[in-house]
Design a protein around this motif. Structure first.
Motif, PDB file in Angstrom:
ATOM      1  N   GLN A  27       1.166  -5.017  28.633  1.00 14.92           N
ATOM      2  CA  GLN A  27       1.836  -4.043  27.782  1.00 14.92           C
ATOM      3  C   GLN A  27       2.773  -4.744  26.784  1.00 14.92           C
ATOM      4  O   GLN A  27       3.248  -5.835  27.059  1.00 14.92           O
ATOM      5  CB  GLN A  27       2.655  -3.057  28.638  1.00 14.92           C
ATOM      6  CG  GLN A  27       1.813  -2.246  29.600  1.00 14.92           C
ATOM      7  CD  GLN A  27       0.978  -1.168  28.910  1.00 14.92           C
ATOM      8  OE1 GLN A  27       1.029  -0.990  27.689  1.00 14.92           O
ATOM      9  NE2 GLN A  27       0.187  -0.444  29.696  1.00 14.92           N
ATOM     10  N   PRO A  28       3.030  -4.124  25.611  1.00 18.16           N
ATOM     11  CA  PRO A  28       2.495  -2.851  25.134  1.00 18.16           C
ATOM     12  C   PRO A  28       1.066  -3.007  24.632  1.00 18.16           C
ATOM     13  O   PRO A  28       0.801  -3.788  23.721  1.00 18.16           O
ATOM     14  CB  PRO A  28       3.450  -2.481  23.993  1.00 18.16           C
ATOM     15  CG  PRO A  28       3.946  -3.797  23.479  1.00 18.16           C
ATOM     16  CD  PRO A  28       3.997  -4.717  24.651  1.00 18.16           C
ATOM     17  N   VAL A  29       0.150  -2.263  25.219  1.00 13.77           N
ATOM     18  CA  VAL A  29      -1.269  -2.458  24.963  1.00 13.77           C
ATOM     19  C   VAL A  29      -1.760  -1.654  23.755  1.00 13.77           C
ATOM     20  O   VAL A  29      -2.824  -1.931  23.206  1.00 13.77           O
ATOM     21  CB  VAL A  29      -2.069  -2.104  26.238  1.00 13.77           C
ATOM     22  CG1 VAL A  29      -2.111  -0.599  26.459  1.00 13.77           C
ATOM     23  CG2 VAL A  29      -3.460  -2.689  26.215  1.00 13.77           C
ATOM     24  N   GLY A  30      -0.972  -0.652  23.321  1.00 10.87           N
ATOM     25  CA  GLY A  30      -1.388   0.184  22.202  1.00 10.87           C
ATOM     26  C   GLY A  30      -0.838  -0.300  20.875  1.00 10.87           C
ATOM     27  O   GLY A  30       0.306  -0.753  20.797  1.00 10.87           O
ATOM     28  N   THR A  31      -1.651  -0.193  19.820  1.00 12.29           N
ATOM     29  CA  THR A  31      -1.242  -0.613  18.476  1.00 12.29           C
ATOM     30  C   THR A  31      -1.713   0.396  17.454  1.00 12.29           C
ATOM     31  O   THR A  31      -2.879   0.804  17.466  1.00 12.29           O
ATOM     32  CB  THR A  31      -1.847  -1.985  18.106  1.00 12.29           C
ATOM     33  OG1 THR A  31      -1.549  -2.936  19.128  1.00 12.29           O
ATOM     34  CG2 THR A  31      -1.299  -2.481  16.771  1.00 12.29           C
ATOM     35  N   THR A  32      -0.810   0.800  16.555  1.00 13.84           N
ATOM     36  CA  THR A  32      -1.232   1.564  15.384  1.00 13.84           C
ATOM     37  C   THR A  32      -0.568   0.959  14.161  1.00 13.84           C
ATOM     38  O   THR A  32       0.438   0.250  14.282  1.00 13.84           O
ATOM     39  CB  THR A  32      -0.914   3.061  15.514  1.00 13.84           C
ATOM     40  OG1 THR A  32      -1.628   3.779  14.499  1.00 13.84           O
ATOM     41  CG2 THR A  32       0.572   3.347  15.384  1.00 13.84           C
ATOM     42  N   VAL A  33      -1.133   1.206  12.988  1.00 17.30           N
ATOM     43  CA  VAL A  33      -0.677   0.503  11.790  1.00 17.30           C
ATOM     44  C   VAL A  33      -0.738   1.402  10.557  1.00 17.30           C
ATOM     45  O   VAL A  33      -1.452   2.405  10.522  1.00 17.30           O
ATOM     46  CB  VAL A  33      -1.538  -0.754  11.497  1.00 17.30           C
ATOM     47  CG1 VAL A  33      -1.558  -1.691  12.677  1.00 17.30           C
ATOM     48  CG2 VAL A  33      -2.954  -0.371  11.080  1.00 17.30           C
ATOM     49  N   LEU A  34       0.016   1.012   9.548  1.00 17.64           N
ATOM     50  CA  LEU A  34      -0.240   1.372   8.168  1.00 17.64           C
ATOM     51  C   LEU A  34      -0.644   0.092   7.466  1.00 17.64           C
ATOM     52  O   LEU A  34       0.035  -0.933   7.595  1.00 17.64           O
ATOM     53  CB  LEU A  34       1.013   1.960   7.497  1.00 17.64           C
ATOM     54  CG  LEU A  34       1.574   3.254   8.069  1.00 17.64           C
ATOM     55  CD1 LEU A  34       2.817   3.674   7.283  1.00 17.64           C
ATOM     56  CD2 LEU A  34       0.537   4.360   8.049  1.00 17.64           C
ATOM     57  N   MET A  35      -1.764   0.135   6.749  1.00 21.03           N
ATOM     58  CA  MET A  35      -2.238  -1.073   6.090  1.00 21.03           C
ATOM     59  C   MET A  35      -2.737  -0.747   4.689  1.00 21.03           C
ATOM     60  O   MET A  35      -3.154   0.378   4.397  1.00 21.03           O
ATOM     61  CB  MET A  35      -3.337  -1.749   6.914  1.00 21.03           C
ATOM     62  CG  MET A  35      -4.480  -0.870   7.330  1.00 21.03           C
ATOM     63  SD  MET A  35      -5.523  -1.627   8.616  1.00 21.03           S
ATOM     64  CE  MET A  35      -6.308  -2.935   7.684  1.00 21.03           C
ATOM     65  N   HIS A  36      -2.650  -1.729   3.819  1.00 20.11           N
ATOM     66  CA  HIS A  36      -2.999  -1.530   2.420  1.00 20.11           C
ATOM     67  C   HIS A  36      -4.464  -1.125   2.251  1.00 20.11           C
ATOM     68  O   HIS A  36      -5.347  -1.690   2.893  1.00 20.11           O
ATOM     69  CB  HIS A  36      -2.730  -2.808   1.621  1.00 20.11           C
ATOM     70  CG  HIS A  36      -1.283  -3.169   1.530  1.00 20.11           C
ATOM     71  ND1 HIS A  36      -0.846  -4.406   1.116  1.00 20.11           N
ATOM     72  CD2 HIS A  36      -0.155  -2.460   1.802  1.00 20.11           C
ATOM     73  CE1 HIS A  36       0.468  -4.447   1.134  1.00 20.11           C
ATOM     74  NE2 HIS A  36       0.910  -3.287   1.553  1.00 20.11           N
ATOM     75  N   GLY A  37      -4.707  -0.147   1.402  1.00 23.45           N
ATOM     76  CA  GLY A  37      -6.075   0.225   1.049  1.00 23.45           C
ATOM     77  C   GLY A  37      -6.830   0.964   2.116  1.00 23.45           C
ATOM     78  O   GLY A  37      -8.062   1.028   2.078  1.00 23.45           O
ATOM     79  N   PHE A  38      -6.102   1.567   3.076  1.00 26.97           N
ATOM     80  CA  PHE A  38      -6.781   2.240   4.169  1.00 26.97           C
ATOM     81  C   PHE A  38      -5.973   3.459   4.584  1.00 26.97           C
ATOM     82  O   PHE A  38      -4.760   3.368   4.786  1.00 26.97           O
ATOM     83  CB  PHE A  38      -6.948   1.288   5.354  1.00 26.97           C
ATOM     84  CG  PHE A  38      -8.063   1.670   6.300  1.00 26.97           C
ATOM     85  CD1 PHE A  38      -9.361   1.819   5.838  1.00 26.97           C
ATOM     86  CD2 PHE A  38      -7.807   1.868   7.635  1.00 26.97           C
ATOM     87  CE1 PHE A  38     -10.389   2.168   6.699  1.00 26.97           C
ATOM     88  CE2 PHE A  38      -8.832   2.209   8.509  1.00 26.97           C
ATOM     89  CZ  PHE A  38     -10.128   2.362   8.037  1.00 26.97           C
ATOM     90  N   GLY A  39      -6.638   4.602   4.687  1.00 26.87           N
ATOM     91  CA  GLY A  39      -5.960   5.812   5.114  1.00 26.87           C
ATOM     92  C   GLY A  39      -6.414   7.014   4.314  1.00 26.87           C
ATOM     93  O   GLY A  39      -7.011   6.885   3.241  1.00 26.87           O
ATOM     94  N   GLY A  40      -6.111   8.202   4.823  1.00 29.86           N
ATOM     95  CA  GLY A  40      -6.563   9.429   4.198  1.00 29.86           C
ATOM     96  C   GLY A  40      -5.688   9.923   3.071  1.00 29.86           C
ATOM     97  O   GLY A  40      -6.112  10.773   2.284  1.00 29.86           O
ATOM     98  N   LEU A  41      -4.459   9.421   2.970  1.00 27.88           N
ATOM     99  CA  LEU A  41      -3.523   9.918   1.962  1.00 27.88           C
ATOM    100  C   LEU A  41      -3.023   8.813   1.047  1.00 27.88           C
ATOM    101  O   LEU A  41      -1.940   8.929   0.463  1.00 27.88           O
ATOM    102  CB  LEU A  41      -2.331  10.612   2.646  1.00 27.88           C
ATOM    103  CG  LEU A  41      -2.673  11.805   3.540  1.00 27.88           C
ATOM    104  CD1 LEU A  41      -1.408  12.407   4.140  1.00 27.88           C
ATOM    105  CD2 LEU A  41      -3.444  12.870   2.777  1.00 27.88           C
ATOM    106  N   VAL A  42      -3.798   7.749   0.899  1.00 23.74           N
ATOM    107  CA  VAL A  42      -3.404   6.623   0.045  1.00 23.74           C
ATOM    108  C   VAL A  42      -4.591   6.200  -0.816  1.00 23.74           C
ATOM    109  O   VAL A  42      -5.724   6.613  -0.584  1.00 23.74           O
ATOM    110  CB  VAL A  42      -2.926   5.417   0.884  1.00 23.74           C
ATOM    111  CG1 VAL A  42      -1.729   5.790   1.747  1.00 23.74           C
ATOM    112  CG2 VAL A  42      -4.059   4.882   1.760  1.00 23.74           C
ATOM    113  N   ALA A  43      -4.309   5.371  -1.803  1.00 29.82           N
ATOM    114  CA  ALA A  43      -5.377   4.812  -2.624  1.00 29.82           C
ATOM    115  C   ALA A  43      -6.226   3.861  -1.786  1.00 29.82           C
ATOM    116  O   ALA A  43      -5.703   3.077  -0.991  1.00 29.82           O
ATOM    117  CB  ALA A  43      -4.782   4.068  -3.812  1.00 29.82           C
ATOM    118  N   THR A  44      -7.553   3.934  -1.975  1.00 26.75           N
ATOM    119  CA  THR A  44      -8.484   3.049  -1.282  1.00 26.75           C
ATOM    120  C   THR A  44      -9.503   2.520  -2.282  1.00 26.75           C
ATOM    121  O   THR A  44      -9.486   2.890  -3.463  1.00 26.75           O
ATOM    122  CB  THR A  44      -9.225   3.802  -0.163  1.00 26.75           C
ATOM    123  OG1 THR A  44     -10.135   4.737  -0.756  1.00 26.75           O
ATOM    124  CG2 THR A  44      -8.256   4.542   0.749  1.00 26.75           C
TER     125      THR A  44
END
Length: 328
Positions: free
Chosen positions: A112-129
């Motif tokens: 642990q901590p075994v879980g990971t979440t991120v915000l990353m450039h160029g990826f996501g539903g509400l950002v430029a890709t």
């Protein structure tokens, strides 16, 4: 009687839903993990219909994001995402068959901590890709690490989320393509569909001898759409049972659990993914439940349900379903 005894896997599978030999697919046995679904690598495992596979999967980042100070743009080399276990060769499987995968269990694996979440450039539903070009600057990068066990997920000091694990990626090889494990399509792949959870049985149309089953990208939980592009990603120990179904032609992945049947479509725009899923569900209702096509169309208009898997990948995934209690 368990609902599994009346499942399509139990009624039509070569093994009749009965478990066979158990195979361990550890990290050592897997060796190189794969970033594409395709027919051009040797199988890592050969099994018989009905056999059980216990696989050690990586998280979507192959464990490269170790702390909250890490930056995805510095640690990751996209498009090398979603490392896959497999391929698994199933004896007797040929093009035109169906692979059935009963998901038994998904358990967090590692310290642990075994879980990971991120915000990353160029990826996501509400950002430029790359697919949705915009002039504004990217959002700041962010990595969040979380403790995950069967009692829940510690999202922050105040919020604990339920543990609702599922396989983000599961499927079989396309016939001639080698396609990124970040993309979903008619072979399955990165559908990010929360219904691919323990207890469910997934069905995939076969395009290559042996089927070549791939799996990975386990999520501890995820909201509909995987909005920012990453669920709570985790390495896991996954237990699945694989069977073979002959003479059941399907074009797209399907799923059933105790409550409903679901057909799955992946494409852009999103409404066309929904159209694929609903057309496939109508075909299922006509051929296996005795419905007239137009009667099924009218019924789904009133009682059909749509699950949004992802709205961030190169193709979006939607599952169209109806409760078994309605169709009998």
């Amino acid at each position: 009687m368990s609902w599994l005894e009346s499942s399509f896997m139990a009624r039509r599978g070569v093994a009749g839903g009965k478990p066979g030999t158990t195979h361990e697919l550890t990290m050592e046995k897997q060796g190189k993990y794969h970033y594409v679904y395709g027919p051009y690598v040797d199988p890592v495992l050969h099994i018989q219909p009905g056999d059980i596979v216990v696989a050690e999967t990586h998280d979507a980042f192959e464990g490269k994001l170790k702390t909250e100070q890490d930056k995805p743009s510095e640690k990751l080399n996209m498009p090398f995402g979603n490392p896959q276990n497999g391929p698994i060769h199933v004896a007797g499987v040929v093009k035109g068959d169906v692979i059935a995968v009963h998901i038994h269990d998904i358990a967090p694996r590692g310290p642990q901590p075994v879980g990971t979440t991120v915000l990353m450039h160029g990826f996501g539903g509400l950002v430029a890709t790359n697919n949705t070009a915009m002039l504004h600057d990217p959002l700041p990068e962010m990595v969040r690490k979380m403790t995950v066990d069967r009692s829940g997920i510690q999202f922050n000091e105040k919020i604990k989320l339920p543990y609702e694990p599922f396989l983000g990626t599961l499927g079989v090889s396309p016939e001639i393509e080698a396609v990124s494990a970040v993309q979903p399509d008619y072979w399955g792949g990165n559908m990010d569909l929360p219904d691919m959870a323990p207890g469910a049985v997934a069905y995939f149309p076969v395009h290559h001898e042996g089927g070549y089953v791939y799996l990975g990208d386990c999520h501890a939980t995820q909201g509909d759409g995987e909005l920012a592009g990453a669920a709570i990603e985790m390495p896991a120990t996954v237990t699945i049972q694989i069977d073979l179904i002959k003479n059941w032609p399907i074009k797209w992945p399907r799923l059933e659990n105790e409550e409903f049947i679901m057909a799955i479509g992946s494409t852009r725009p999103m409404e066309d993914a929904a159209r694929i899923a609903y057309c496939e569900l109508i075909d299922w209702m006509v051929k296996d439940y005795g419905f007239d096509k137009l009667e099924a169309y009218l019924l789904l208009t009133q009682a059909g349900r749509v699950r949004l898997g992802n709205m961030v990948d190169p193709k979006y995934t939607l599952g169209a379903s109806i409760k078994k209690s309605i169709i009998g």
